[in-house]
Write an enzyme that holds these catalytic residues in place. Structure first.
Site, PDB file in Angstrom:
ATOM      1  N   ARG A  56       0.720  -1.202   0.009  1.00  0.00           N
ATOM      2  CA  ARG A  56      -0.017  -0.101   0.070  1.00  0.00           C
ATOM      3  C   ARG A  56       0.977   1.302   0.146  1.00  0.00           C
ATOM      4  O   ARG A  56       0.314   2.532  -0.168  1.00  0.00           O
ATOM      5  CB  ARG A  56      -0.876  -0.015   1.032  1.00  0.00           C
ATOM      6  CG  ARG A  56      -1.982   1.136   1.009  1.00  0.00           C
ATOM      7  CD  ARG A  56      -3.154   1.359   1.995  1.00  0.00           C
ATOM      8  NE  ARG A  56      -2.683   1.018   3.464  1.00  0.00           N
ATOM      9  CZ  ARG A  56      -2.071   1.918   4.083  1.00  0.00           C
ATOM     10  NH1 ARG A  56      -1.796   3.168   3.921  1.00  0.00           N
ATOM     11  NH2 ARG A  56      -1.472   1.574   5.465  1.00  0.00           N
ATOM     12  N   TYR A 110     -14.073  10.895 -20.145  1.00  0.00           N
ATOM     13  CA  TYR A 110     -14.503   9.693 -20.087  1.00  0.00           C
ATOM     14  C   TYR A 110     -15.436   9.578 -19.113  1.00  0.00           C
ATOM     15  O   TYR A 110     -15.384  10.497 -18.144  1.00  0.00           O
ATOM     16  CB  TYR A 110     -13.321   8.821 -19.683  1.00  0.00           C
ATOM     17  CG  TYR A 110     -13.576   7.432 -19.015  1.00  0.00           C
ATOM     18  CD1 TYR A 110     -13.920   6.432 -19.795  1.00  0.00           C
ATOM     19  CD2 TYR A 110     -13.493   7.147 -17.741  1.00  0.00           C
ATOM     20  CE1 TYR A 110     -14.372   5.225 -19.354  1.00  0.00           C
ATOM     21  CE2 TYR A 110     -13.706   6.000 -17.206  1.00  0.00           C
ATOM     22  CZ  TYR A 110     -14.202   4.876 -18.013  1.00  0.00           C
ATOM     23  OH  TYR A 110     -14.800   3.922 -17.302  1.00  0.00           O
ATOM     24  N   ASP A 180      -5.272  12.334 -20.052  1.00  0.00           N
ATOM     25  CA  ASP A 180      -5.491  10.666 -20.008  1.00  0.00           C
ATOM     26  C   ASP A 180      -5.031  10.236 -21.436  1.00  0.00           C
ATOM     27  O   ASP A 180      -5.679  10.482 -22.496  1.00  0.00           O
ATOM     28  CB  ASP A 180      -6.979  10.611 -19.676  1.00  0.00           C
ATOM     29  CG  ASP A 180      -7.388   9.148 -19.517  1.00  0.00           C
ATOM     30  OD1 ASP A 180      -6.810   8.254 -20.246  1.00  0.00           O
ATOM     31  OD2 ASP A 180      -8.486   8.949 -19.085  1.00  0.00           O
ATOM     32  N   LYS A 205      -6.876  -0.942 -20.527  1.00  0.00           N
ATOM     33  CA  LYS A 205      -7.170  -0.989 -21.763  1.00  0.00           C
ATOM     34  C   LYS A 205      -6.004  -1.577 -22.474  1.00  0.00           C
ATOM     35  O   LYS A 205      -5.665  -2.796 -22.520  1.00  0.00           O
ATOM     36  CB  LYS A 205      -7.691   0.255 -22.195  1.00  0.00           C
ATOM     37  CG  LYS A 205      -8.653   0.908 -21.229  1.00  0.00           C
ATOM     38  CD  LYS A 205     -10.210   0.259 -21.292  1.00  0.00           C
ATOM     39  CE  LYS A 205     -10.902   0.563 -19.958  1.00  0.00           C
ATOM     40  NZ  LYS A 205     -11.205   2.175 -20.028  1.00  0.00           N
TER      41      LYS A 205
HETATM   42  C1  LIG Z   1     -11.667   2.863 -18.853  1.00  0.00           C
HETATM   43  C2  LIG Z   1     -10.988   4.429 -18.961  1.00  0.00           C
HETATM   44  C3  LIG Z   1     -10.822   4.984 -17.759  1.00  0.00           C
HETATM   45  C4  LIG Z   1     -11.149   4.404 -16.289  1.00  0.00           C
HETATM   46  O1  LIG Z   1     -10.447   3.264 -16.120  1.00  0.00           O
HETATM   47  P1  LIG Z   1     -10.678   2.130 -15.279  1.00  0.00           P
HETATM   48  O2  LIG Z   1      -9.497   1.045 -15.415  1.00  0.00           O
HETATM   49  O3  LIG Z   1     -12.043   1.257 -15.802  1.00  0.00           O
HETATM   50  O4  LIG Z   1     -11.035   2.637 -13.726  1.00  0.00           O
HETATM   51  C5  LIG Z   1     -10.214   6.249 -17.766  1.00  0.00           C
HETATM   52  N1  LIG Z   1     -10.189   7.110 -18.833  1.00  0.00           N
HETATM   53  C6  LIG Z   1     -10.374   6.450 -20.068  1.00  0.00           C
HETATM   54  C7  LIG Z   1     -10.207   7.277 -21.397  1.00  0.00           C
HETATM   55  C8  LIG Z   1     -10.919   5.099 -20.041  1.00  0.00           C
HETATM   56  O5  LIG Z   1     -11.016   4.481 -21.165  1.00  0.00           O
END
Ligand SMILES: *Cc1c(COP(=O)(O)O)cnc(C)c1O
Length: 388
Positions: A56, A110, A180, A205
């Site tokens: 952690r 998102y 992001d 992803k």
């Molecule tokens: C899926 C996604 C997130 C969130 O990610 P998680 O792993 O589901 O918490 C944030 N930004 C983008 C662009 C995403 O596609």
């Protein structure tokens, strides 16, 4: 410890090499080629470095392997790996914003991030504004603005924000800038080299790439990562050792996978563009995409995500039911092609008017193009579209 990213060789190592080698923990006892998994939550203390190792605290060996690999790939000084993209995003925002601060966000965030900033962040006295492009984001900046936060390409219309312009605004006014980079991946786009301060990822992803774990990451300077770590140990959103091991395995093929995602998506975008049942295709690699020029300037590849609009929105369900390979599901970035209907999923809580303003019609489909043979995917779409 194996860390070729810090090698003194004059020529920097290329991403495909970094994916495989950067950050690997070579066990001195066995000299195995792969990082071992270290599941301990208790480590001898005091030890030689007098560092209290604890998962952690985000300092366990497998977490550090991923952090080193992602820092190398994004050309940042340091990184922190989290248990989900949202853990990374929410922890960053808690770490860098204080009550009374103002932050500017991209309008088409998102869904999870949009929900967090509008419903949670505001409860802690953070004031927020939105903008759709670099000019609108710049216009939203005030004397108390502490952060500009964007995504590029965006979901689901794949609009690209001029990242160098965002960096310039941030530098001129001393405002932290964050992006992001989930849709682009570090293979297609490195925002830190364009002057942005912080890169975020949902590693769920493309980074992991196999639709089988949740993870996230923040990459930045050592100073910013220190600030984020100080907050992260309180929020506790870390990734456990086994999941780190699985994510490390996924990352080794990231470059190879993304290059094929790029190729497959470009082929499918061209096919859809020529199909009479399709009204419009949104893919930043197409020259008629509204932000193609920005994408061409700041991306090395245009990614595996696209969306398209059917001429007849009434045919959406027929299309979905006829597809045999492309799988109707949310999420993205995995080896399998996934399709969803944003008006019914990510944007279902918006009113019809809000959706129209956002450009999300009932006939819009979002496709995460996988790594199947492109010809098979095109044949699947062809037989599903043809009967309209
Ligand atoms: C899926 C996604 C997130 C969130 O990610 P998680 O792993 O589901 O918490 C944030 N930004 C983008 C662009 C995403 O596609």
């Amino acid at each position: 410890m194996n860390n070729p990213s810090s090698s003194s060789a004059a020529r920097p190592l290329q991403p495909a090499t970094l994916c495989i080698h950067a950050g690997t923990h070579i066990d001195p006892a066995t000299r195995g080629a792969c990082s071992p998994i270290f599941p301990s939550t208790a480590y001898a203390y005091p030890n030689a470095t007098n560092e209290n190792i604890y998962p952690r605290y985000f300092n366990a060996p497998n977490q550090r392997v991923i952090a080193r690999k992602l820092a190398a790939l994004e050309q940042g000084e340091a990184a922190l790996v989290f248990g989900s993209g949202m853990a990374a995003i929410s922890t960053l925002l808690f770490a860098v914003l204080n009550p009374g601060d103002h932050a500017v966000f991209q309008a088409d965030l998102y869904g999870g991030t949009h929900h967090f900033v509008t419903k949670e962040l505001t409860r802690f006295g953070v004031r927020i504004s939105f903008g759709r492009d670099a000019a609108e984001l710049a216009a939203a900046v005030r004397p108390d603005t502490r952060l500009i936060y964007v995504e590029s390409p965006s979901n689901p219309l794949l609009r690209c924000i001029d990242l160098a312009a965002i960096a310039t605004i941030g530098r001129a006014k001393g405002i932290l800038t964050a992006v992001d980079n989930t849709f682009a991946t570090p293979i297609n786009q490195n925002p830190l080299t364009l002057g942005l301060d912080v890169v975020l990822h949902s590693a769920t992803k493309y980074l992991n790439g196999h639709s089988d774990l949740n993870a996230g990451a923040v990459i930045s300077t050592s100073a910013v990562i220190q600030r984020v770590t100080a907050s992260a140990v309180n929020h506790g959103g870390m990734l456990d050792a086994h999941a780190c091991g699985q994510l490390e395995r996924g990352l080794k093929t990231l470059s190879l996978r993304v290059r094929q995602h790029n190729e497959n998506a470009a082929e499918i975008a061209r096919f859809l563009q020529g199909h009479p049942a399709v009204e419009r295709v949104n893919y930043p690699g197409l020259v008629d995409h509204p932000t193609h020029a920005i994408a061409a300037r700041q991306m090395r590849g245009f990614g595996g995500m696209l969306s398209f609009e059917l001429r007849d929105p009434g045919q959406v369900d027929n299309l979905l039911s006829r597809l045999r390979i492309i799988f109707p599901a949310l999420s993205l970035g995995g080896v399998e092609s996934l399709i969803c209907v944003p008006s019914r999923t990510s944007h279902r809580t918006l009113s019809i008017v809000e959706r129209r303003e956002a450009g999300i019609s009932e006939g819009l489909l979002r496709l995460s193009v996988g790594l199947e043979e492109a010809a098979d995917l095109i044949a699947d779409l062809e037989q599903a579209l043809v009967k309209q």
